[in-house]
Motif scaffolding. Sequence first.
Motif: not given
Length: 142
Positions: A29-30, A35-36, A43-47, A106-112
């Motif tokens: 969600v966060y 947008s930064e 977030f990618k690392v945390m997820e 998908q988040f890691a690849a910025d494809k969400i």
Amino acid sequence: MTILWLKALHIFFMVAWFAGIFYLPRLFVYHAETSEQAVKDQFKVMERRLWLFVTPFALLTLVFGLALIYTYGYAWFAASTWLHIKIVLVALLYVYHFYLWSLVKQFAADKITHSSRYFRILNEAPVLILLAVVLLAVVKFI
């Protein structure tokens, strides 16, 4: 005495697994709302770390659950309709768990393509399954 240890470990690893199942979609969600790029990268690392951290708990939940079924025996398993329903619900949780992994990638690849609202709803989904599983395991009403 063995059954009590198996139950305790099964419950412990289930609780630890669910901590991650509840928290990971909240991170999504966060992540979806920011947008930064620096924040997105964090977030990618945390997820990824969270998913990898809780996955062994998911596997140990399964191991100790199967050990319980084995210890109780086939006759008990065959007569426990509530357990058959619980197993189906738990299987859905494993599907959900691995769906979360696909979202991590998908988040890691910025494809969400989903909105933060989608992830808010996704975050609530396992609560209902958890309620049903706990009721089935404790009350055994079926």
